[in-house]
Write an enzyme that holds these catalytic residues in place. Structure first.
Site, short mmCIF file in Angstrom:
data_model
loop_
_atom_site.label_atom_id
_atom_site.label_comp_id
_atom_site.label_asym_id
_atom_site.label_seq_id
_atom_site.Cartn_x
_atom_site.Cartn_y
_atom_site.Cartn_z
N ILE A 12 0.83 -1.21 0.00
CA ILE A 12 0.00 0.00 0.00
C ILE A 12 0.86 1.26 0.00
O ILE A 12 0.48 2.30 -0.54
CB ILE A 12 -1.00 -0.03 1.17
CG1 ILE A 12 -2.23 0.82 0.82
CG2 ILE A 12 -0.37 0.40 2.49
CD1 ILE A 12 -3.45 0.50 1.64
N ARG A 34 11.47 -1.19 9.09
CA ARG A 34 12.31 -1.82 10.12
C ARG A 34 13.59 -2.38 9.51
O ARG A 34 14.56 -2.63 10.20
CB ARG A 34 11.53 -2.94 10.81
CG ARG A 34 10.39 -2.43 11.69
CD ARG A 34 9.55 -3.56 12.22
NE ARG A 34 8.93 -4.32 11.15
CZ ARG A 34 8.15 -5.39 11.35
NH1 ARG A 34 7.93 -5.82 12.57
NH2 ARG A 34 7.61 -6.02 10.33
N LYS A 94 -6.69 2.71 6.54
CA LYS A 94 -7.82 1.97 7.11
C LYS A 94 -7.37 0.53 7.40
O LYS A 94 -6.40 0.05 6.80
CB LYS A 94 -9.02 2.00 6.16
CG LYS A 94 -8.76 1.38 4.77
CD LYS A 94 -8.85 -0.11 4.78
CE LYS A 94 -8.19 -0.72 3.57
NZ LYS A 94 -7.87 -2.15 3.76
N ASP A 173 -10.23 -5.30 6.70
CA ASP A 173 -9.54 -5.10 5.43
C ASP A 173 -10.51 -4.79 4.29
O ASP A 173 -10.23 -3.92 3.46
CB ASP A 173 -8.72 -6.34 5.09
CG ASP A 173 -7.56 -6.04 4.16
OD1 ASP A 173 -7.69 -6.30 2.96
OD2 ASP A 173 -6.53 -5.52 4.63
#
Length: 327
Positions: A12, A34, A94, A173
């Site tokens: 995304i 990360r 979202k 989702d």
């Protein structure tokens, strides 16, 4: 130049980078992952100036005007809170958080600090979504009485869908889109909810159907799932015709029918990149005007939908680790 910093370098985040790349006076300025290697690769691929292997380093960068949270649902709360604690406006993908308790804490923190925050439910900001409301309120289909929306993809093999610790399942989702579709056009005066659900082996919801009855007798029939492909359509049916939205996830065509005959067709805007850009444009407008929330996705709506999804999960017995503090 309006500079966006992205936390999370997944799929995304790529869509956001692609959306802003061709726009004048917008840029993805920073990416944080990360993994140092993953951040560097993402930055190289999209021509991004700064790559961080620390989320803290990104939110501490004074050049970042907006932080976009593109990590899994399970991590939205800590990552958005980190941005707020460093004085950054935030666009949170979202579903906004794992549950309503987390959503309330984020909204309260943003209010306390006088910062802008909004949910990246992209359909709320799209021009075609607003066109649907305009058409519905024009009376062209008569009195709207029934709404249907369905959104299903084959996603049963995806880790983020199957793992409760990542807030998996179809609801947060995919179901969030059909719930928002109903909210945008039929509102909140729901007096009865009837549901059916199929749970997966890990205890998360894999397919659900929802039937909502409103105080004035209107109905919304919604379906979301990760076990099949379907047409993704939304239809608003009235006494004289109906409006068809080709894709409730990303509308690209809206059609109006009266007495089953096509009387209007409205395609996506010619300049649309992929749809993600509109939410960033709205964030910039709100920030520059000193607003703390967007009227396109008010805080009360975000919180109410999180409460609605909490209620559905309680009914189905779908539990996330983050729910342990819920009363």
């Amino acid at each position: 130049m309006f500079r966006v910093g992205i936390i999370g370098a997944g799929w995304i985040a790529c869509k956001m980078a692609e959306a802003l790349a061709p726009l004048h006076d917008y840029e993805v300025y920073a990416i944080a992952s990360r993994s140092k290697e993953r951040a560097a690769d993402f930055a190289c691929r999209y021509g991004i100036a700064r790559a961080f292997d620390s989320y803290a380093a990104l939110v501490e960068d004074p050049q970042v005007d907006l932080v976009y949270i593109a990590t899994p649902h399970s991590h939205h709360f800590p990552h958005a809170m980190l941005a707020l604690e460093h004085g950054k406006p935030v666009l949170v993908e979202k579903a906004f958080t794992a549950n309503a308790r987390e959503a309330r804490q984020l909204l309260d923190e943003a209010e306390r600090r006088g910062l802008f925050i909004t949910e990246a439910i992209w359909t709320r900001y799209m021009p075609l979504s607003m066109k649907v409301r305009e058409l519905m309120e024009s009376g062209i289909i008569g009195q709207p009485r029934v709404l249907t929306a369905t959104l299903c993809y084959m996603m049963e093999g995806k880790e983020r869908i199957m793992r409760p610790d990542l807030c998996g399942g179809a609801l947060l989702d995919l179901g969030v889109y059909v719930l928002n579709f109903a909210r945008m056009y039929f509102g909140t005066d729901i007096v009865k909810t009837v549901t059916n659900v199929v749970l997966g082996d890990t205890g998360v919801d894999m397919h659900e159907s929802l039937s909502l009855t409103y105080a004035d007798g209107r109905m919304a029939n919604l379906q979301a799932g990760a076990l099949c492909l379907n047409d993704r359509q939304g239809i608003i049916s009235g006494t004289e015709g109906y409006i068809r939205v080709d894709n409730v996830n990303c509308p690209t065509l809206v059609e109006v029918y009266r007495n089953y005959e096509l009387v209007g067709s409205y395609p996506k805007p010619a300049g649309m990149v992929n749809g993600y850009e509109y939410q960033v444009m709205e964030c910039r407008r709100c920030i520059e005007q000193g607003l703390r929330e967007s009227p396109m996705m008010p805080h009360a709506e975000t919180l109410s939908i999180m409460e609605q999804m909490d209620s559905l999960r309680r009914e189905w017995g779908v539990v996330y680790p983050m729910d342990s503090a819920l009363s």
